[in-house]
Scaffold this motif. Structure first.
Motif, PDB file in Angstrom:
ATOM      1  N   ARG A 107      47.814  82.161   9.797  1.00 16.81           N
ATOM      2  CA  ARG A 107      47.210  81.158  10.693  1.00 16.81           C
ATOM      3  C   ARG A 107      46.486  80.050   9.951  1.00 16.81           C
ATOM      4  O   ARG A 107      46.613  78.878  10.291  1.00 16.81           O
ATOM      5  CB  ARG A 107      46.231  81.876  11.642  1.00 16.81           C
ATOM      6  CG  ARG A 107      45.403  80.970  12.550  1.00 16.81           C
ATOM      7  CD  ARG A 107      46.235  80.354  13.649  1.00 16.81           C
ATOM      8  NE  ARG A 107      45.443  79.592  14.596  1.00 16.81           N
ATOM      9  CZ  ARG A 107      45.290  78.273  14.539  1.00 16.81           C
ATOM     10  NH1 ARG A 107      45.848  77.578  13.572  1.00 16.81           N
ATOM     11  NH2 ARG A 107      44.585  77.654  15.479  1.00 16.81           N
TER      12      ARG A 107
ATOM     13  N   GLN C 113      55.371  65.606  22.448  1.00 17.39           N
ATOM     14  CA  GLN C 113      55.498  67.049  22.639  1.00 17.39           C
ATOM     15  C   GLN C 113      55.570  67.466  24.113  1.00 17.39           C
ATOM     16  O   GLN C 113      55.775  68.634  24.414  1.00 17.39           O
ATOM     17  CB  GLN C 113      54.307  67.781  21.986  1.00 17.39           C
ATOM     18  CG  GLN C 113      54.212  67.564  20.485  1.00 17.39           C
ATOM     19  CD  GLN C 113      55.337  68.232  19.725  1.00 17.39           C
ATOM     20  OE1 GLN C 113      55.671  69.374  19.981  1.00 17.39           O
ATOM     21  NE2 GLN C 113      55.959  67.514  18.812  1.00 17.39           N
ATOM     22  N   PHE C 114      55.332  66.531  25.028  1.00 18.31           N
ATOM     23  CA  PHE C 114      55.153  66.926  26.430  1.00 18.31           C
ATOM     24  C   PHE C 114      56.332  66.599  27.340  1.00 18.31           C
ATOM     25  O   PHE C 114      56.238  66.796  28.552  1.00 18.31           O
ATOM     26  CB  PHE C 114      53.883  66.279  26.991  1.00 18.31           C
ATOM     27  CG  PHE C 114      52.615  66.861  26.450  1.00 18.31           C
ATOM     28  CD1 PHE C 114      52.124  68.057  26.947  1.00 18.31           C
ATOM     29  CD2 PHE C 114      51.925  66.244  25.425  1.00 18.31           C
ATOM     30  CE1 PHE C 114      50.953  68.612  26.445  1.00 18.31           C
ATOM     31  CE2 PHE C 114      50.755  66.791  24.909  1.00 18.31           C
ATOM     32  CZ  PHE C 114      50.263  67.975  25.415  1.00 18.31           C
ATOM     33  N   LEU C 156      47.365  68.432  22.712  1.00 15.02           N
ATOM     34  CA  LEU C 156      48.166  69.656  22.673  1.00 15.02           C
ATOM     35  C   LEU C 156      47.274  70.900  22.725  1.00 15.02           C
ATOM     36  O   LEU C 156      47.568  71.871  23.424  1.00 15.02           O
ATOM     37  CB  LEU C 156      49.005  69.653  21.392  1.00 15.02           C
ATOM     38  CG  LEU C 156      50.208  70.565  21.295  1.00 15.02           C
ATOM     39  CD1 LEU C 156      51.148  70.400  22.466  1.00 15.02           C
ATOM     40  CD2 LEU C 156      50.951  70.312  19.984  1.00 15.02           C
ATOM     41  N   PHE C 159      45.718  71.181  26.202  1.00 19.12           N
ATOM     42  CA  PHE C 159      46.722  71.628  27.176  1.00 19.12           C
ATOM     43  C   PHE C 159      46.760  73.158  27.243  1.00 19.12           C
ATOM     44  O   PHE C 159      46.996  73.743  28.294  1.00 19.12           O
ATOM     45  CB  PHE C 159      48.083  71.083  26.765  1.00 19.12           C
ATOM     46  CG  PHE C 159      49.213  71.425  27.686  1.00 19.12           C
ATOM     47  CD1 PHE C 159      49.195  71.010  29.013  1.00 19.12           C
ATOM     48  CD2 PHE C 159      50.313  72.140  27.234  1.00 19.12           C
ATOM     49  CE1 PHE C 159      50.252  71.311  29.862  1.00 19.12           C
ATOM     50  CE2 PHE C 159      51.373  72.442  28.075  1.00 19.12           C
ATOM     51  CZ  PHE C 159      51.341  72.029  29.390  1.00 19.12           C
TER      52      PHE C 159
ATOM     53  N   GLU D 110      49.403  80.762  17.564  1.00 19.88           N
ATOM     54  CA  GLU D 110      47.973  80.421  17.589  1.00 19.88           C
ATOM     55  C   GLU D 110      47.328  80.966  18.863  1.00 19.88           C
ATOM     56  O   GLU D 110      46.945  80.206  19.756  1.00 19.88           O
ATOM     57  CB  GLU D 110      47.774  78.909  17.561  1.00 19.88           C
ATOM     58  CG  GLU D 110      48.551  78.164  16.516  1.00 19.88           C
ATOM     59  CD  GLU D 110      49.809  77.514  17.091  1.00 19.88           C
ATOM     60  OE1 GLU D 110      50.445  78.132  17.962  1.00 19.88           O
ATOM     61  OE2 GLU D 110      50.139  76.398  16.661  1.00 19.88           O
ATOM     62  N   LEU D 156      52.202  76.695  20.111  1.00 22.10           N
ATOM     63  CA  LEU D 156      51.496  75.630  20.817  1.00 22.10           C
ATOM     64  C   LEU D 156      52.449  74.487  21.161  1.00 22.10           C
ATOM     65  O   LEU D 156      52.411  73.938  22.260  1.00 22.10           O
ATOM     66  CB  LEU D 156      50.358  75.126  19.914  1.00 22.10           C
ATOM     67  CG  LEU D 156      49.227  74.338  20.542  1.00 22.10           C
ATOM     68  CD1 LEU D 156      48.606  75.056  21.722  1.00 22.10           C
ATOM     69  CD2 LEU D 156      48.154  74.052  19.488  1.00 22.10           C
ATOM     70  N   MET D 157      53.317  74.124  20.239  1.00 19.09           N
ATOM     71  CA  MET D 157      54.297  73.065  20.519  1.00 19.09           C
ATOM     72  C   MET D 157      55.290  73.525  21.579  1.00 19.09           C
ATOM     73  O   MET D 157      55.629  72.781  22.495  1.00 19.09           O
ATOM     74  CB  MET D 157      55.046  72.696  19.242  1.00 19.09           C
ATOM     75  CG  MET D 157      54.178  72.091  18.146  1.00 19.09           C
ATOM     76  SD  MET D 157      55.219  71.636  16.715  1.00 19.09           S
ATOM     77  CE  MET D 157      54.000  71.663  15.395  1.00 19.09           C
ATOM     78  N   PHE D 159      54.865  75.635  23.873  1.00 20.57           N
ATOM     79  CA  PHE D 159      54.186  75.713  25.174  1.00 20.57           C
ATOM     80  C   PHE D 159      54.265  74.367  25.898  1.00 20.57           C
ATOM     81  O   PHE D 159      54.359  74.307  27.123  1.00 20.57           O
ATOM     82  CB  PHE D 159      52.725  76.109  24.936  1.00 20.57           C
ATOM     83  CG  PHE D 159      51.903  76.262  26.172  1.00 20.57           C
ATOM     84  CD1 PHE D 159      52.231  77.211  27.138  1.00 20.57           C
ATOM     85  CD2 PHE D 159      50.774  75.474  26.378  1.00 20.57           C
ATOM     86  CE1 PHE D 159      51.451  77.369  28.273  1.00 20.57           C
ATOM     87  CE2 PHE D 159      49.989  75.628  27.503  1.00 20.57           C
ATOM     88  CZ  PHE D 159      50.331  76.570  28.464  1.00 20.57           C
ATOM     89  N   ALA D 160      54.255  73.274  25.159  1.00 19.28           N
ATOM     90  CA  ALA D 160      54.365  71.943  25.775  1.00 19.28           C
ATOM     91  C   ALA D 160      55.817  71.486  25.869  1.00 19.28           C
ATOM     92  O   ALA D 160      56.242  70.936  26.880  1.00 19.28           O
ATOM     93  CB  ALA D 160      53.538  70.931  24.976  1.00 19.28           C
TER      94      ALA D 160
END
Lengths: 260, 260, 260, 260
Positions: A107, C113-114, C156, C159, D110, D156-157, D159-160
């Motif tokens: 991480r 990214q969205f 990000l 979110f 993460e 995290l990326m 997820f979006a």
């Protein structure tokens, strides 16, 4: 060398919460626990489990509204300060099973991003000489600055920022070592020279058949570190992980050399 | 110097899509458009708007199923190659309004992370001497490697990876310059020496009252760059942004010095 | 509506430092500056330059050891609260030049990214109806929590985290809007309902030929926001940027509705 | 169910290189290795070491210029498909030592960023019902898209972005589960229904005293997965890690159900 350790933690909790404590010095051949006492304001008996990689122990508590911890210990450390640069490289294919994961990114230690830097800055070093060079490099290029990092600061940021606290030093050193083919992990420890006095984080390299401690902050020598826990990075070795909200009332860590 | 530019783009689209094209060389005092011709397979007349910061123009097209672009131009460039190191620093409070935003971090240039490195590596340099030193540093520390970066690679990663393509060189140079108090932006351009031949990305510093081009890859000198567009980073200067899916059939960029 | 604004800033500096202040309410057709007064402990006369996109002004100061700022203003705001959902979409190819950059990602708003989330959650909305839906979504899915974000928190992270302060709300809303094809920027402003009282950050969408304010925290309506500055994200609109170290002594922002 | 597995790897190396292979199906009570054969173009005898957490084995090879691997196996899997939703929660303080690390964030997962989302979207679920809900959520919210992610894509990326390949599905599911208090790890496996045929990655939850497999892509059921290795995320379970450059010539993975 003999260390006396005295820890007081006092936190307010929001109701009842499970809490994982990694505060006990680990018994190991080069670090003998002369005496220790752990008291926690737990509703249930503490539940001890073995620590990561069989080092030390984790302790689960279950407290309500307030978590108080008192830990005192006397630890006898007899650990030679082996010069890292004298230790030979182990080719990856000769590494023991339990070290292989510590070649990989985690991480806070994105070792996958540092291969180019390693190849450029230390093209001809491997093994112990590389570990020694990295220890010098991190110590020489970072500035210790309280409050300069947060819970999302990674080795990559520290590599550019050039400042941090002990965990940032350890993260960067570990990330660089892994990128250079040296298994490396993070270690939480007690040491007398830490300023400000607190839980301390250092690195550990697997070289010539053993894990070797190294403190990039320069605050502690291997022979005066009482190891608590080991892990991939700060996530694995946090002294306290509460499953719920916790607000600090008091936290003191006192470590002194005992004059015999 | 006179450049001849020839661009062919051919993409399949998924239905009809708005597309923003930044492919036209910008007319400016040190760069005269002798002739140019842009043809696009657009269903509607092309819609031209001024480029970022008044440099060049963007062109909106609306194509269906297939987007084909042919662009040819002859550009006369008369831009002296001013030695960066000779240019004085402008204190931040004396900067013109339109340069201030280029001191700040952007998507791919996290200049907020590099202040520590700047202070450590270049403690006594400011302005032009710093810009020259950063140009050397980036050119000397990165290796050009096709395919070594992706659309999420930022300056911070490149700083550790030590490799990339032209946009990565430009991102890192821009991020470092901003962290050092020099307004810096990214520039897309045509240049004859680019290998492999393609759209090129370079950096631009605001020093002594003007924007100064600098190519950290070393492929092009300021006097042989035909500027297309300027922006915060690669996001602002992409040669083509399609609002929908686009699949490459062909893309060729040919830039030659015209012998007069 | 008439607002009275009173700001006191007091910082210790390490020697002399250039400081960029964005604290003055912007004069604009729907926001008249009735009176204002800015005093700064500057060694040199303040240097004012126009703000980003021609909105408001930035002011450069040069203070030594201590920076004190007093700003008072009376602002008359006459801005209708247009329902966002009633505003039509503008196809990208019809956007004015100065809005195009606000479709692109920035340091804290990784709109790249969205796109997947937008396509999934709001497949049939565009333009004003999408802006209204995003405003509701962000307001309904984030929890306001002081101290829950840091200077490296991006859209990000917010979110996933689902909490933040006003700048985090604005960053996420702006990132989502851009991913949905709506030019969006961040705005710093004064508003009477902000709790705790402080500089405020909101979003702005370009819809039907104008920029439309929207506060995802729900603390302020468009008609009671005194706009200070606009930009890509928090980097462009920070009320104070010091080129050197600054330590807070005092910072108070008082905004009251004047009863006429 | 009986699976026949056939793997061919063929890579060009730049000189001699150590290579870590994780391609052998693991012998375990619910997965019997009926027969298997591994051939590698290694200059030295292969060196096998135990896999992470004692699951399966890693194999070190040392090849020069070219690495060729043939692996064939027949595996008998007898693993009941336990409904996740029926499994009770284990409070953190009751977790066995070897599961605790899998509550923590890792390079690509993460989990520290997702607590807010968990609390909001699944406020009343814990343990098995939460695991089942997360499996549905990830399967229902991601779209499988080859080539849509890279080596730096994190949970995290994804997820979006809402798209990815099997490893992205596994990363997001694992990150969410950890944020929800369920120990979770990533698993590499062979399965007959994978399309396109390849090494597969799935998740594993620790619930009611055992690790439970779950494939968020929906391609494979627990009863038809031949587990190879387990780990924190894709870093630990890569089928091949070469310490040096490797260029793909051929890679085929064929998994078929054997009709008895």
């Amino acid at each position: 060398m003999r260390l006396k350790i005295d820890v007081v933690l006092d936190y307010d909790l929001d109701g009842a919460a499970d809490t994982l404590l990694l505060v006990e010095a680990a018994g190991m051949p080069d670090q003998i626990i002369v005496s220790q006492d752990l008291w926690v304001s737990s509703l249930e008996p503490l539940r001890a489990t073995v620590g990561s990689e069989g080092v030390g122990q984790r302790c689960w508590a279950y407290a309500e509204n307030r978590l108080k911890v008192n830990y005192t210990a006397t630890v006898e450390i007899d650990r030679p300060d082996v010069p890292l640069a004298s230790l030979a490289e182990t080719p990856p294919r000769m590494l023991p099973a339990e070290t292989v994961n510590y070649l990989l990114p985690s991480r806070y230690c994105e070792s996958d991003q540092f291969e180019g830097f390693l190849a450029q800055e230390f093209p001809n070093l491997r093994g112990g000489p590389l570990a020694a060079a990295l220890l010098d490099w991190v110590g020489g290029h970072l500035t210790y600055q309280s409050g300069s990092s947060t819970g999302v600061t990674t080795a990559l940021m520290t590599f550019a920022n050039r400042h941090g606290v002990c965990r940032d030093y350890a993260h960067l050193l570990v990330a660089l070592a892994r990128a250079g083919g040296i298994p490396a992990r993070c270690v939480s420890a007690y040491a007398p020279g830490v300023d400000p006095p607190d839980f301390h984080a250092v690195a550990q390299f697997w070289l010539e058949g053993a894990w070797r401690l190294a403190d990039a902050t320069g605050m502690a020598k291997p022979g005066e570190l009482a190891v608590v826990a080991v892990g991939h990075d700060a996530t694995d070795i946090a002294f306290m992980t509460t499953f719920g909200a916790a607000i600090l009332n008091e936290q003191t860590v006192t470590v002194t050399r005992e004059i015999v």
